[in-house]
Design an enzyme around this catalytic site. Structure first.
Site, mmCIF file in Angstrom:
data_model
loop_
_atom_site.group_PDB
_atom_site.id
_atom_site.type_symbol
_atom_site.label_atom_id
_atom_site.label_comp_id
_atom_site.label_asym_id
_atom_site.label_seq_id
_atom_site.Cartn_x
_atom_site.Cartn_y
_atom_site.Cartn_z
ATOM 1 N N ALA A 238 -23.408 59.267 -101.992
ATOM 2 C CA ALA A 238 -22.470 60.236 -102.613
ATOM 3 C C ALA A 238 -22.550 59.755 -104.108
ATOM 4 O O ALA A 238 -22.895 58.973 -104.566
ATOM 5 C CB ALA A 238 -21.274 60.067 -101.979
ATOM 6 N N HIS A 239 -21.987 60.900 -105.017
ATOM 7 C CA HIS A 239 -21.932 60.779 -106.227
ATOM 8 C C HIS A 239 -20.949 59.586 -106.788
ATOM 9 O O HIS A 239 -20.086 58.887 -106.225
ATOM 10 C CB HIS A 239 -20.971 62.039 -106.640
ATOM 11 C CG HIS A 239 -19.816 62.178 -105.946
ATOM 12 N ND1 HIS A 239 -18.429 61.523 -106.671
ATOM 13 C CD2 HIS A 239 -18.866 62.762 -105.222
ATOM 14 C CE1 HIS A 239 -17.459 61.761 -106.188
ATOM 15 N NE2 HIS A 239 -17.653 62.590 -105.164
#
Length: 363
Positions: A238-239
Protein backbone atom coordinates in the site's frame (compact mmCIF):
# COMPACT_ATOMS: atom_id res chain seq x y z
CA UNK A 1 27.40 -28.14 -23.90
CA UNK A 2 29.22 -30.82 -21.94
CA UNK A 3 31.60 -30.42 -19.01
CA UNK A 4 33.41 -32.98 -16.91
CA UNK A 5 32.66 -33.32 -13.22
CA UNK A 6 36.21 -32.17 -12.49
CA UNK A 7 35.66 -28.99 -14.54
CA UNK A 8 32.40 -28.31 -12.72
CA UNK A 9 34.04 -28.85 -9.32
CA UNK A 10 36.86 -26.47 -10.21
CA UNK A 11 34.35 -23.83 -11.30
CA UNK A 12 32.37 -24.19 -8.05
CA UNK A 13 35.34 -24.61 -5.73
CA UNK A 14 34.08 -28.07 -4.77
CA UNK A 15 35.64 -31.44 -3.99
CA UNK A 16 34.95 -34.50 -6.15
CA UNK A 17 34.15 -37.77 -4.39
CA UNK A 18 34.05 -40.41 -7.13
CA UNK A 19 34.77 -40.36 -10.85
CA UNK A 20 35.58 -36.81 -11.93
CA UNK A 21 36.02 -37.69 -15.59
CA UNK A 22 32.33 -38.27 -16.35
CA UNK A 23 30.85 -35.74 -18.78
CA UNK A 24 27.74 -33.81 -17.71
CA UNK A 25 25.30 -32.57 -20.34
CA UNK A 26 22.35 -31.23 -18.31
CA UNK A 27 21.10 -30.12 -14.88
CA UNK A 28 17.91 -31.80 -13.63
CA UNK A 29 15.90 -32.41 -10.46
CA UNK A 30 16.91 -35.40 -8.37
CA UNK A 31 13.85 -37.46 -9.37
CA UNK A 32 14.19 -36.79 -13.11
CA UNK A 33 17.97 -36.93 -13.45
CA UNK A 34 19.63 -39.76 -15.38
CA UNK A 35 23.04 -40.67 -16.78
CA UNK A 36 24.93 -37.57 -17.90
CA UNK A 37 22.90 -35.31 -15.61
CA UNK A 38 23.89 -33.43 -12.47
CA UNK A 39 21.47 -32.65 -9.64
CA UNK A 40 21.68 -31.28 -6.10
CA UNK A 41 20.64 -31.99 -2.50
CA UNK A 42 20.30 -28.88 -0.34
CA UNK A 43 17.78 -30.24 2.18
CA UNK A 44 18.86 -33.09 4.50
CA UNK A 45 15.49 -34.81 4.09
CA UNK A 46 16.39 -35.59 0.46
CA UNK A 47 19.73 -37.24 1.26
CA UNK A 48 18.00 -40.64 1.23
CA UNK A 49 17.46 -40.13 -2.51
CA UNK A 50 21.20 -40.26 -3.12
CA UNK A 51 20.80 -44.04 -3.22
CA UNK A 52 17.90 -43.81 -5.68
CA UNK A 53 18.85 -41.09 -8.17
CA UNK A 54 20.01 -41.96 -11.66
CA UNK A 55 22.15 -38.81 -11.86
CA UNK A 56 25.84 -39.08 -12.66
CA UNK A 57 26.72 -36.36 -10.14
CA UNK A 58 25.12 -34.61 -7.17
CA UNK A 59 26.00 -31.31 -5.51
CA UNK A 60 26.01 -31.87 -1.73
CA UNK A 61 27.27 -30.25 1.46
CA UNK A 62 30.87 -30.70 2.58
CA UNK A 63 30.01 -33.34 5.18
CA UNK A 64 27.84 -35.58 2.97
CA UNK A 65 29.32 -39.03 2.43
CA UNK A 66 29.15 -40.98 -0.82
CA UNK A 67 26.37 -43.59 -0.52
CA UNK A 68 27.86 -45.98 -3.08
CA UNK A 69 29.77 -46.37 -6.33
CA UNK A 70 26.84 -45.45 -8.58
CA UNK A 71 26.94 -41.69 -8.02
CA UNK A 72 29.73 -39.13 -7.83
CA UNK A 73 29.45 -36.27 -5.35
CA UNK A 74 30.68 -32.71 -5.60
CA UNK A 75 30.99 -31.39 -2.05
CA UNK A 76 30.44 -27.62 -1.81
CA UNK A 77 29.69 -25.04 0.88
CA UNK A 78 26.11 -24.43 -0.27
CA UNK A 79 24.55 -26.75 -2.89
CA UNK A 80 21.70 -24.35 -3.69
CA UNK A 81 24.02 -21.40 -4.34
CA UNK A 82 26.27 -23.68 -6.40
CA UNK A 83 23.24 -24.79 -8.41
CA UNK A 84 22.54 -21.17 -9.30
CA UNK A 85 26.09 -20.70 -10.54
CA UNK A 86 25.94 -23.93 -12.52
CA UNK A 87 22.70 -22.98 -14.27
CA UNK A 88 24.32 -19.84 -15.65
CA UNK A 89 26.89 -22.05 -17.39
CA UNK A 90 24.59 -24.71 -18.84
CA UNK A 91 21.68 -22.37 -19.60
CA UNK A 92 23.07 -18.87 -20.28
CA UNK A 93 20.54 -16.10 -20.83
CA UNK A 94 20.03 -15.10 -24.43
CA UNK A 95 21.03 -11.52 -25.16
CA UNK A 96 18.22 -9.40 -26.55
CA UNK A 97 18.84 -7.55 -29.78
CA UNK A 98 18.79 -3.78 -29.09
CA UNK A 99 16.33 -1.60 -30.93
CA UNK A 100 12.86 -0.08 -30.88
CA UNK A 101 10.09 -1.96 -32.67
CA UNK A 102 8.12 -0.04 -35.26
CA UNK A 103 5.02 -1.36 -33.50
CA UNK A 104 5.97 0.35 -30.22
CA UNK A 105 4.55 3.78 -29.38
CA UNK A 106 7.08 6.32 -28.13
CA UNK A 107 5.82 9.80 -27.32
CA UNK A 108 7.88 12.85 -28.16
CA UNK A 109 10.28 13.76 -25.37
CA UNK A 110 10.96 10.21 -24.19
CA UNK A 111 14.65 9.31 -23.94
CA UNK A 112 15.66 5.74 -24.83
CA UNK A 113 19.19 4.36 -24.75
CA UNK A 114 20.40 2.94 -28.09
CA UNK A 115 21.23 -0.32 -26.28
CA UNK A 116 17.68 -0.78 -24.95
CA UNK A 117 15.27 -3.33 -26.44
CA UNK A 118 11.66 -2.22 -26.95
CA UNK A 119 9.24 -4.87 -28.21
CA UNK A 120 6.01 -4.37 -30.20
CA UNK A 121 3.09 -3.04 -28.20
CA UNK A 122 5.18 -1.10 -25.68
CA UNK A 123 3.97 2.42 -24.82
CA UNK A 124 6.53 4.94 -23.55
CA UNK A 125 5.16 8.30 -22.45
CA UNK A 126 6.64 11.76 -22.83
CA UNK A 127 9.53 12.54 -20.49
CA UNK A 128 10.19 8.89 -19.63
CA UNK A 129 13.78 7.71 -19.48
CA UNK A 130 14.86 4.20 -20.53
CA UNK A 131 18.42 3.28 -19.53
CA UNK A 132 21.12 1.25 -21.24
CA UNK A 133 20.44 -2.45 -21.67
CA UNK A 134 16.81 -2.22 -20.56
CA UNK A 135 14.39 -4.78 -22.05
CA UNK A 136 10.70 -3.90 -22.36
CA UNK A 137 8.53 -6.82 -23.46
CA UNK A 138 5.19 -6.50 -25.32
CA UNK A 139 2.43 -4.65 -23.53
CA UNK A 140 4.66 -2.70 -21.14
CA UNK A 141 3.45 0.80 -20.25
CA UNK A 142 5.88 3.44 -18.98
CA UNK A 143 4.17 6.58 -17.72
CA UNK A 144 5.10 10.22 -18.08
CA UNK A 145 8.48 11.15 -16.53
CA UNK A 146 9.05 7.62 -15.20
CA UNK A 147 12.63 6.32 -15.20
CA UNK A 148 13.77 2.75 -15.88
CA UNK A 149 17.38 2.15 -14.78
CA UNK A 150 20.13 0.33 -16.64
CA UNK A 151 19.80 -3.39 -17.42
CA UNK A 152 16.32 -3.68 -15.93
CA UNK A 153 13.82 -6.12 -17.43
CA UNK A 154 10.08 -5.47 -17.61
CA UNK A 155 8.16 -8.54 -18.71
CA UNK A 156 4.86 -8.44 -20.66
CA UNK A 157 2.08 -6.14 -19.46
CA UNK A 158 4.04 -4.48 -16.68
CA UNK A 159 2.69 -1.02 -15.89
CA UNK A 160 4.89 1.73 -14.44
CA UNK A 161 2.84 4.84 -13.71
CA UNK A 162 3.93 8.46 -14.07
CA UNK A 163 7.07 9.73 -12.27
CA UNK A 164 7.90 6.37 -10.69
CA UNK A 165 11.59 5.51 -10.41
CA UNK A 166 12.96 2.06 -11.22
CA UNK A 167 16.61 1.38 -10.37
CA UNK A 168 19.30 -0.66 -12.09
CA UNK A 169 19.06 -4.41 -12.69
CA UNK A 170 15.44 -4.50 -11.53
CA UNK A 171 13.20 -7.35 -12.73
CA UNK A 172 9.45 -6.77 -12.93
CA UNK A 173 7.53 -9.90 -13.87
CA UNK A 174 4.42 -10.04 -16.03
CA UNK A 175 1.45 -7.99 -14.91
CA UNK A 176 3.21 -6.14 -12.09
CA UNK A 177 1.80 -2.67 -11.43
CA UNK A 178 3.99 0.06 -9.99
CA UNK A 179 2.45 3.38 -8.98
CA UNK A 180 -1.30 2.81 -8.99
CA UNK A 181 -3.20 5.10 -6.63
CA UNK A 182 -3.02 4.36 -2.94
CA UNK A 183 -6.30 3.41 -1.29
CA UNK A 184 -6.86 6.85 0.19
CA UNK A 185 -10.42 7.92 0.95
CA UNK A 186 -11.99 10.19 3.53
CA UNK A 187 -15.48 9.19 4.60
CA UNK A 188 -17.32 11.95 6.41
CA UNK A 189 -20.78 10.63 7.06
CA UNK A 190 -21.42 7.92 4.51
CA UNK A 191 -19.53 9.55 1.64
CA UNK A 192 -16.24 8.20 0.28
CA UNK A 193 -14.14 11.12 -0.90
CA UNK A 194 -11.01 10.30 -2.89
CA UNK A 195 -7.79 11.86 -1.63
CA UNK A 196 -5.44 12.57 -4.56
CA UNK A 197 -2.34 10.38 -4.49
CA UNK A 198 0.47 12.62 -5.73
CA UNK A 199 3.53 10.73 -4.47
CA UNK A 200 5.63 8.16 -6.30
CA UNK A 201 7.04 4.65 -6.03
CA UNK A 202 10.82 4.34 -5.84
CA UNK A 203 12.37 0.93 -6.49
CA UNK A 204 16.10 0.73 -5.82
CA UNK A 205 18.74 -1.40 -7.55
CA UNK A 206 18.69 -5.22 -7.74
CA UNK A 207 15.03 -5.63 -6.77
CA UNK A 208 12.89 -8.42 -8.22
CA UNK A 209 9.09 -8.21 -8.15
CA UNK A 210 6.80 -11.12 -8.99
CA UNK A 211 3.93 -11.42 -11.42
CA UNK A 212 0.73 -9.48 -10.69
CA UNK A 213 2.17 -7.78 -7.64
CA UNK A 214 0.87 -4.25 -7.05
CA UNK A 215 2.74 -1.39 -5.40
CA UNK A 216 0.70 1.75 -4.73
CA UNK A 217 2.10 5.25 -5.07
CA UNK A 218 2.39 7.37 -1.93
CA UNK A 219 -0.21 9.90 -0.95
CA UNK A 220 2.69 12.31 -0.43
CA UNK A 221 6.37 11.44 -0.73
CA UNK A 222 7.23 7.91 -1.79
CA UNK A 223 6.48 4.24 -1.41
CA UNK A 224 10.01 2.87 -1.21
CA UNK A 225 11.35 -0.58 -2.09
CA UNK A 226 15.00 -0.58 -1.09
CA UNK A 227 18.01 -2.31 -2.62
CA UNK A 228 18.03 -6.09 -3.03
CA UNK A 229 14.41 -6.71 -1.97
CA UNK A 230 12.75 -9.82 -3.45
CA UNK A 231 8.95 -9.85 -3.73
CA UNK A 232 6.92 -12.88 -4.82
CA UNK A 233 3.80 -13.01 -7.01
CA UNK A 234 0.43 -11.56 -5.98
CA UNK A 235 1.63 -9.23 -3.23
CA UNK A 236 -0.15 -5.97 -2.33
CA UNK A 237 1.95 -3.09 -1.01
CA UNK A 238 0.00 0.00 0.00
CA UNK A 239 0.84 3.70 -0.12
CA UNK A 240 3.88 5.05 1.76
CA UNK A 241 5.14 1.61 2.76
CA UNK A 242 8.92 1.28 3.13
CA UNK A 243 10.55 -2.14 2.66
CA UNK A 244 14.13 -2.31 3.93
CA UNK A 245 17.14 -3.66 2.06
CA UNK A 246 17.29 -7.36 1.20
CA UNK A 247 13.88 -8.16 2.68
CA UNK A 248 11.88 -11.10 1.30
CA UNK A 249 8.11 -10.92 0.81
CA UNK A 250 6.39 -14.22 -0.06
CA UNK A 251 3.25 -14.61 -2.17
CA UNK A 252 -0.14 -13.15 -1.19
CA UNK A 253 1.20 -10.88 1.54
CA UNK A 254 -0.72 -7.65 2.13
CA UNK A 255 0.98 -4.63 3.71
CA UNK A 256 -1.22 -1.70 4.71
CA UNK A 257 -0.32 1.96 4.37
CA UNK A 258 2.70 3.60 6.02
CA UNK A 259 4.06 0.39 7.54
CA UNK A 260 7.87 0.30 7.59
CA UNK A 261 9.94 -2.86 7.31
CA UNK A 262 13.55 -2.86 8.44
CA UNK A 263 16.51 -4.58 6.81
CA UNK A 264 16.35 -8.28 5.83
CA UNK A 265 12.81 -8.83 7.10
CA UNK A 266 11.02 -12.01 5.95
CA UNK A 267 7.23 -12.12 5.58
CA UNK A 268 5.73 -15.59 5.06
CA UNK A 269 2.96 -16.26 2.54
CA UNK A 270 -0.46 -14.69 3.16
CA UNK A 271 0.74 -12.64 6.12
CA UNK A 272 -1.31 -9.49 6.62
CA UNK A 273 0.02 -6.31 8.23
CA UNK A 274 -2.15 -3.42 9.39
CA UNK A 275 -1.00 0.11 8.74
CA UNK A 276 1.52 2.35 10.51
CA UNK A 277 3.59 -0.49 12.00
CA UNK A 278 7.34 -0.78 12.55
CA UNK A 279 8.85 -4.19 11.73
CA UNK A 280 12.42 -4.38 13.03
CA UNK A 281 15.56 -5.52 11.21
CA UNK A 282 15.87 -9.28 10.62
CA UNK A 283 12.36 -9.96 11.98
CA UNK A 284 10.47 -12.97 10.62
CA UNK A 285 6.67 -13.20 10.27
CA UNK A 286 5.16 -16.65 9.77
CA UNK A 287 2.77 -17.60 6.99
CA UNK A 288 -0.86 -16.46 7.42
CA UNK A 289 0.04 -14.30 10.41
CA UNK A 290 -2.09 -11.29 11.26
CA UNK A 291 0.25 -8.54 12.43
CA UNK A 292 -1.52 -5.87 14.47
CA UNK A 293 1.37 -4.39 16.45
CA UNK A 294 5.04 -3.50 16.03
CA UNK A 295 7.48 -6.41 15.74
CA UNK A 296 10.88 -5.95 17.43
CA UNK A 297 14.13 -6.54 15.56
CA UNK A 298 15.39 -10.15 15.35
CA UNK A 299 12.10 -11.58 16.61
CA UNK A 300 9.96 -14.34 15.10
CA UNK A 301 6.16 -14.11 15.26
CA UNK A 302 3.33 -16.32 14.02
CA UNK A 303 -0.43 -16.69 14.23
CA UNK A 304 -3.43 -14.41 13.98
CA UNK A 305 -3.28 -12.26 15.98
CA UNK A 306 0.49 -12.71 15.90
CA UNK A 307 2.46 -13.73 18.97
CA UNK A 308 5.99 -14.98 19.66
CA UNK A 309 6.56 -18.06 17.53
CA UNK A 310 7.24 -20.42 20.46
CA UNK A 311 4.01 -19.37 22.15
CA UNK A 312 2.13 -19.99 18.92
CA UNK A 313 3.69 -23.46 18.60
CA UNK A 314 2.54 -24.32 22.11
CA UNK A 315 -0.96 -23.10 21.32
CA UNK A 316 -1.07 -25.05 18.06
CA UNK A 317 0.10 -28.23 19.79
CA UNK A 318 -3.04 -28.06 21.95
CA UNK A 319 -5.49 -27.82 19.06
CA UNK A 320 -5.56 -31.52 18.06
CA UNK A 321 -6.24 -32.44 21.70
CA UNK A 322 -9.13 -30.02 22.19
CA UNK A 323 -11.93 -32.56 21.47
CA UNK A 324 -10.46 -35.04 23.97
CA UNK A 325 -9.88 -32.25 26.47
CA UNK A 326 -13.51 -31.17 26.05
CA UNK A 327 -14.75 -34.71 26.76
CA UNK A 328 -12.44 -34.93 29.76
CA UNK A 329 -13.64 -31.57 31.05
CA UNK A 330 -17.29 -32.63 30.70
CA UNK A 331 -16.53 -35.89 32.49
CA UNK A 332 -14.77 -34.05 35.31
CA UNK A 333 -17.67 -31.61 35.59
CA UNK A 334 -20.15 -34.47 35.91
CA UNK A 335 -17.98 -36.14 38.54
CA UNK A 336 -17.74 -32.91 40.50
CA UNK A 337 -21.51 -32.46 40.31
CA UNK A 338 -21.97 -36.04 41.56
CA UNK A 339 -19.52 -35.48 44.40
CA UNK A 340 -21.28 -32.25 45.33
CA UNK A 341 -24.63 -34.05 45.45
CA UNK A 342 -23.14 -36.84 47.59
CA UNK A 343 -21.64 -34.22 49.86
CA UNK A 344 -25.00 -32.52 50.25
CA UNK A 345 -26.69 -35.83 50.95
CA UNK A 346 -24.04 -36.64 53.53
CA UNK A 347 -24.62 -33.29 55.19
CA UNK A 348 -28.37 -33.98 55.31
CA UNK A 349 -27.77 -37.38 56.88
CA UNK A 350 -25.45 -35.84 59.46
CA UNK A 351 -28.06 -33.20 60.25
CA UNK A 352 -30.71 -35.86 60.77
CA UNK A 353 -28.39 -37.84 63.03
CA UNK A 354 -27.56 -34.72 65.03
CA UNK A 355 -31.23 -33.88 65.35
CA UNK A 356 -32.02 -37.42 66.54
CA UNK A 357 -29.29 -37.24 69.20
CA UNK A 358 -30.61 -33.92 70.48
CA UNK A 359 -34.10 -35.38 70.77
CA UNK A 360 -32.78 -38.40 72.68
CA UNK A 361 -30.89 -36.14 75.08
CA UNK A 362 -33.97 -34.02 75.86
CA UNK A 363 -35.92 -37.11 76.87
Amino acid sequence: MKKSINEIADFLGGKVVGDGGILIKAVRGIDEAGPGDITFVANPQYEKKLNETGASAVLVTRDTERPGENVTLIQVDDPYVSLGKLLTIFYPEEREKPGISAQAIVEEGAEISPSATVYPGVYISSGAGIGAGVVLYPGVFVGRDAVIGENSILYPNVCVYRRCLIGKRVILHAGAVVGSDGFGFANPGRDNIKIPQIGIVQIDDDVEIGANTTIDRATLGRTWIQRGVKIDNLVQIAHNVVIGEKSIIVSQVGISGSTRLGRSVILGGQAGLVGHLQIGDFAMVGAQSGVHEDVPANSVVSGSPCQPHRNWLRSMSCLPRLPDMRHLLNDLRKRIETLEKLSEMKKEVEKEKESSREKEETK
